[in-house]
Design an enzyme around this catalytic site. Structure first.
Site, PDB file in Angstrom:
ATOM      1  N   ASP A   1      -1.876  13.693  17.354  1.00  0.00           N
ATOM      2  CA  ASP A   1      -1.156  14.528  18.325  1.00  0.00           C
ATOM      3  C   ASP A   1      -1.793  15.896  18.323  1.00  0.00           C
ATOM      4  O   ASP A   1      -2.199  16.396  17.273  1.00  0.00           O
ATOM      5  CB  ASP A   1       0.326  14.665  17.921  1.00  0.00           C
ATOM      6  CG  ASP A   1       1.048  13.346  18.078  1.00  0.00           C
ATOM      7  OD1 ASP A   1       0.935  12.755  19.162  1.00  0.00           O
ATOM      8  OD2 ASP A   1       1.694  12.912  17.103  1.00  0.00           O
TER       9      ASP A   1
ATOM     10  N   PHE B   1      12.129  14.434  10.955  1.00  0.00           N
ATOM     11  CA  PHE B   1      10.978  13.528  11.173  1.00  0.00           C
ATOM     12  C   PHE B   1      11.315  12.479  12.224  1.00  0.00           C
ATOM     13  O   PHE B   1      10.515  12.158  13.083  1.00  0.00           O
ATOM     14  CB  PHE B   1      10.623  12.753   9.902  1.00  0.00           C
ATOM     15  CG  PHE B   1       9.906  13.535   8.849  1.00  0.00           C
ATOM     16  CD1 PHE B   1       9.072  14.589   9.163  1.00  0.00           C
ATOM     17  CD2 PHE B   1      10.048  13.173   7.510  1.00  0.00           C
ATOM     18  CE1 PHE B   1       8.407  15.289   8.167  1.00  0.00           C
ATOM     19  CE2 PHE B   1       9.390  13.868   6.508  1.00  0.00           C
ATOM     20  CZ  PHE B   1       8.576  14.928   6.836  1.00  0.00           C
TER      21      PHE B   1
ATOM     22  N   SER C   1       0.832  -1.202   0.000  1.00  0.00           N
ATOM     23  CA  SER C   1       0.000   0.000   0.000  1.00  0.00           C
ATOM     24  C   SER C   1       0.865   1.248   0.000  1.00  0.00           C
ATOM     25  O   SER C   1       2.059   1.184   0.325  1.00  0.00           O
ATOM     26  CB  SER C   1      -0.932  -0.019   1.210  1.00  0.00           C
ATOM     27  OG  SER C   1      -0.192  -0.252   2.386  1.00  0.00           O
TER      28      SER C   1
ATOM     29  N   HIS D   1       4.083  -0.975   3.544  1.00  0.00           N
ATOM     30  CA  HIS D   1       3.288   0.252   3.368  1.00  0.00           C
ATOM     31  C   HIS D   1       4.294   1.386   3.157  1.00  0.00           C
ATOM     32  O   HIS D   1       5.105   1.666   4.045  1.00  0.00           O
ATOM     33  CB  HIS D   1       2.445   0.492   4.624  1.00  0.00           C
ATOM     34  CG  HIS D   1       1.653   1.763   4.609  1.00  0.00           C
ATOM     35  ND1 HIS D   1       0.440   1.886   3.953  1.00  0.00           N
ATOM     36  CD2 HIS D   1       1.885   2.984   5.180  1.00  0.00           C
ATOM     37  CE1 HIS D   1      -0.040   3.112   4.127  1.00  0.00           C
ATOM     38  NE2 HIS D   1       0.807   3.794   4.851  1.00  0.00           N
TER      39      HIS D   1
ATOM     40  N   GLU E   1       1.022   5.515   0.996  1.00  0.00           N
ATOM     41  CA  GLU E   1       0.432   6.594   1.801  1.00  0.00           C
ATOM     42  C   GLU E   1       0.655   7.953   1.136  1.00  0.00           C
ATOM     43  O   GLU E   1       1.738   8.246   0.638  1.00  0.00           O
ATOM     44  CB  GLU E   1       1.068   6.593   3.198  1.00  0.00           C
ATOM     45  CG  GLU E   1       0.484   7.668   4.106  1.00  0.00           C
ATOM     46  CD  GLU E   1       0.888   7.461   5.549  1.00  0.00           C
ATOM     47  OE1 GLU E   1       0.767   6.315   6.045  1.00  0.00           O
ATOM     48  OE2 GLU E   1       1.323   8.435   6.179  1.00  0.00           O
TER      49      GLU E   1
HETATM   50  P1  FAD Z   1      -2.396   5.398  20.716  1.00  0.00           P
HETATM   51  O1  FAD Z   1      -2.449   4.001  20.278  1.00  0.00           O
HETATM   52  O2  FAD Z   1      -3.577   5.953  21.455  1.00  0.00           O
HETATM   53  O3  FAD Z   1      -1.088   5.547  21.640  1.00  0.00           O
HETATM   54  C1  FAD Z   1      -0.587   6.831  21.985  1.00  0.00           C
HETATM   55  C2  FAD Z   1       0.244   6.751  23.262  1.00  0.00           C
HETATM   56  O4  FAD Z   1      -0.609   6.536  24.383  1.00  0.00           O
HETATM   57  C3  FAD Z   1       1.256   5.621  23.300  1.00  0.00           C
HETATM   58  O5  FAD Z   1       2.377   6.077  24.026  1.00  0.00           O
HETATM   59  C4  FAD Z   1       0.546   4.509  24.060  1.00  0.00           C
HETATM   60  O6  FAD Z   1       1.447   3.647  24.744  1.00  0.00           O
HETATM   61  C5  FAD Z   1      -0.303   5.311  25.033  1.00  0.00           C
HETATM   62  N1  FAD Z   1      -1.595   4.685  25.327  1.00  0.00           N
HETATM   63  C6  FAD Z   1      -2.404   4.034  24.449  1.00  0.00           C
HETATM   64  N2  FAD Z   1      -3.532   3.645  25.036  1.00  0.00           N
HETATM   65  C7  FAD Z   1      -3.457   4.076  26.313  1.00  0.00           C
HETATM   66  C8  FAD Z   1      -4.334   4.012  27.410  1.00  0.00           C
HETATM   67  N3  FAD Z   1      -5.539   3.394  27.311  1.00  0.00           N
HETATM   68  N4  FAD Z   1      -3.940   4.568  28.583  1.00  0.00           N
HETATM   69  C9  FAD Z   1      -2.736   5.176  28.707  1.00  0.00           C
HETATM   70  N5  FAD Z   1      -1.864   5.276  27.673  1.00  0.00           N
HETATM   71  C10 FAD Z   1      -2.219   4.742  26.502  1.00  0.00           C
HETATM   72  N6  FAD Z   1      -0.985  11.425  12.994  1.00  0.00           N
HETATM   73  C11 FAD Z   1      -1.877  12.306  12.476  1.00  0.00           C
HETATM   74  O7  FAD Z   1      -2.144  13.345  13.078  1.00  0.00           O
HETATM   75  N7  FAD Z   1      -2.492  12.065  11.255  1.00  0.00           N
HETATM   76  C12 FAD Z   1      -2.259  10.934  10.552  1.00  0.00           C
HETATM   77  O8  FAD Z   1      -2.836  10.750   9.481  1.00  0.00           O
HETATM   78  C13 FAD Z   1      -1.343   9.972  11.078  1.00  0.00           C
HETATM   79  N8  FAD Z   1      -1.087   8.807  10.428  1.00  0.00           N
HETATM   80  C14 FAD Z   1      -0.258   7.880  10.996  1.00  0.00           C
HETATM   81  C15 FAD Z   1      -0.078   6.646  10.347  1.00  0.00           C
HETATM   82  C16 FAD Z   1       0.763   5.686  10.896  1.00  0.00           C
HETATM   83  C17 FAD Z   1       0.923   4.356  10.193  1.00  0.00           C
HETATM   84  C18 FAD Z   1       1.456   5.943  12.104  1.00  0.00           C
HETATM   85  C19 FAD Z   1       2.400   4.927  12.689  1.00  0.00           C
HETATM   86  C20 FAD Z   1       1.271   7.168  12.764  1.00  0.00           C
HETATM   87  C21 FAD Z   1       0.405   8.133  12.226  1.00  0.00           C
HETATM   88  N9  FAD Z   1       0.170   9.357  12.866  1.00  0.00           N
HETATM   89  C22 FAD Z   1      -0.712  10.259  12.329  1.00  0.00           C
HETATM   90  C23 FAD Z   1       0.867   9.693  14.117  1.00  0.00           C
HETATM   91  C24 FAD Z   1       0.043   9.328  15.369  1.00  0.00           C
HETATM   92  O9  FAD Z   1      -1.167  10.030  15.400  1.00  0.00           O
HETATM   93  C25 FAD Z   1       0.873   9.683  16.596  1.00  0.00           C
HETATM   94  O10 FAD Z   1       2.010   8.854  16.672  1.00  0.00           O
HETATM   95  C26 FAD Z   1       0.148   9.686  17.924  1.00  0.00           C
HETATM   96  O11 FAD Z   1       1.007  10.237  18.915  1.00  0.00           O
HETATM   97  C27 FAD Z   1      -0.268   8.312  18.425  1.00  0.00           C
HETATM   98  O12 FAD Z   1      -1.315   7.801  17.729  1.00  0.00           O
HETATM   99  P2  FAD Z   1      -1.765   6.270  17.993  1.00  0.00           P
HETATM  100  O13 FAD Z   1      -2.976   6.061  17.216  1.00  0.00           O
HETATM  101  O14 FAD Z   1      -0.630   5.369  17.825  1.00  0.00           O
HETATM  102  O15 FAD Z   1      -2.116   6.404  19.568  1.00  0.00           O
END
Ligand code: FAD
Length: 278
Positions: A101, A209, A8, A259, A10
Site C-alpha cells: 500500500d 488493524f 510458519s 501462518h 511472521e
Molecule cells: P493485489 O493482489 O495486487 O491486490 C490488490 C487489490 O487490487 C485488490 O483489491 C485486488 O482485487 C485488486 N487487483 C489485483 N489485480 C488487479 C488487476 N490486475 N487489475 C485491477 N485490480 C486488481 N503490506 C506491506 O506493505 N508489507 C508487507 O510485508 C505485507 N505483508 C503481507 C502479508 C500477507 C500474508 C498479507 C495478506 C498482506 C500483506 N501486506 C503487506 C498487505 C498488502 O500489501 C496489502 O493488503 C495490499 O493492499 C494488497 O497487496 P496484494 O499483494 O494482496 O495486492
C-alpha cells in the site's frame, strides 16, 4: 511437528537494537518448534528496506529458512530485480510477493508494477523456478476491491501467474475461509491457501488493524473483549481460547497449515501452538 502441513511464523523488522534483541529471543523460542520458515515484512516503497535486510541477514546467518516479503508498488523493475537477486544470492528460496500500500504522505510514486500478479510474472520470468512464491489472499475481501467476485478473479489470476501457495489475511470466521477456498477450486485454482492467524493480545490494537485491513471481528468476540476493559490477562486468556478453537477447526477442515502473525512476541503464538498439540 506435523510434516503434512506447513507451519510458519511472521516477523516485522525491528527498528531499534532493543527491538532486535527481543526479536532474536522470539525467533529462538519459536524456532524450537521447527517451522517451515519465518517470513519478514517489508514496508511498501522500501520504507523498511534496511531493517528488513538486517532481519533477513540475521535469520540467514542462523541458517533459518527465510521468506522475505517484497512489495512492488513504488519501485522500478530494476530495483525489484536487484532485491530478488540479493535474496537469491543469500540462498533464499521463498518470497512473499505483494503489491503493498502506498503509505500516505511518503510521496512514493507509482513505480513500474501496479499489482501483485505483475510481480509474480516478473519473478517467474527473471528467476524461473528458483523461488517458491507465496501470495496474499483475503477470505473476507481485500478492502479496496470493487466487489467480492472481482477480488476472487484477481486472486485467481495472480495464482495463475505462477504462485505456489498463498497466505491469508487474518480472520475469525471459518466459513469465510471455506467459501473463499471453494470459490478458488470452482475456478480451477487449487494452490494451498494457508490461513493467517492473529493471536489476540490487545483489543484496541486488534480493532485498529482489523478496521484497516478489512478483517471482521465477530460481534460476540468484540463485545467480550470490550467487556474486559484494561484486564489484559483476561483478554489474553479469552483470546487464546478463541484463536486455538479457530485453528483447530481450520486444521480439522483440512487447511494446509497455519501462518502465525507473531507481532515479534513468542508467548501468545506458543500458547496456541502448545494447546493445539502441534
Ligand atoms: P493485489 O493482489 O495486487 O491486490 C490488490 C487489490 O487490487 C485488490 O483489491 C485486488 O482485487 C485488486 N487487483 C489485483 N489485480 C488487479 C488487476 N490486475 N487489475 C485491477 N485490480 C486488481 N503490506 C506491506 O506493505 N508489507 C508487507 O510485508 C505485507 N505483508 C503481507 C502479508 C500477507 C500474508 C498479507 C495478506 C498482506 C500483506 N501486506 C503487506 C498487505 C498488502 O500489501 C496489502 O493488503 C495490499 O493492499 C494488497 O497487496 P496484494 O499483494 O494482496 O495486492
Amino acid at each position: 511437528m506435523n510434516t503434512q502441513k506447513t507451519f510458519s511464523f511472521e516477523l516485522f523488522p525491528p527498528k531499534t537494537e532493543k527491538g532486535f534483541d527481543n526479536m532474536r529471543r522470539t525467533v529462538a523460542a519459536l524456532n524450537a518448534k521447527n517451522p517451515a520458515f519465518f517470513s519478514c515484512t517489508y514496508g511498501a516503497g522500501g520504507s523498511t528496506q534496511n531493517n528488513t535486510f538486517a532481519t533477513v541477514d540475521w535469520l540467514r546467518e542462523q541458517d533459518i529458512d527465510t521468506a522475505p516479503h517484497l512489495t512492488c508498488i513504488g519501485n522500478t523493475i530494476d530495483e525489484t530485480i536487484a532485491i530478488l537477486a540479493r535474496y537469491r544470492d543469500q540462498g533464499i528460496h521463498r518470497i512473499v510477493a505483494l503489491r503493498g500500500d502506498r503509505p500516505s504522505g511518503t510521496g512514493i510514486g507509482g513505480g513500474d508494477l501496479s499489482y501483485a500478479n505483475e510481480l509474480v510474472t516478473l519473478i517467474r520470468s527473471e528467476f524461473a523456478d528458483h523461488f517458491h512464491i507465496e501470495i496474499a489472499a483475503y477470505p473476507e475481501m481485500h478492502p479496496q476491491a470493487r466487489d467480492f467476485l472481482t477480488d476472487i478473479e484477481n486472486f485467481c489470476n495472480k495464482a495463475r501467474a505462477g504462485a505456489d501457495s498463498a497466505i491469508t489475511q487474518y480472520f475469525f470466521n471459518v466459513d469465510a475461509y471455506a467459501h473463499f477456498v471453494d470459490q478458488c477450486h470452482q475456478r480451477g485454482v487449487t494452490l494451498p491457501i494457508v490461513p493467517g492467524i492473529m493471536p489476540i493480545t490487545n483489543f484496541s490494537n486488534l480493532a485498529r488493524f482489523s478496521d484497516a485491513c478489512g478483517a471482521e471481528i465477530p460481534r460476540w468476540i468484540r463485545k467480550r473483549l470490550e467487556g474486559f476493559g484494561d484486564d489484559s490477562a483476561s483478554i489474553r486468556a479469552f483470546g487464546a481460547d478463541v484463536v486455538t478453537e479457530l485453528c483447530q477447526k481450520l486444521l480439522d477442515a483440512g487447511s494446509p497449515g497455519l501462518h502465525f502473525y507473531t507481532m515479534n512476541q513468542a508467548g501468545p503464538t506458543l500458547e496456541i501452538w502448545d494447546r493445539l498439540g502441534l
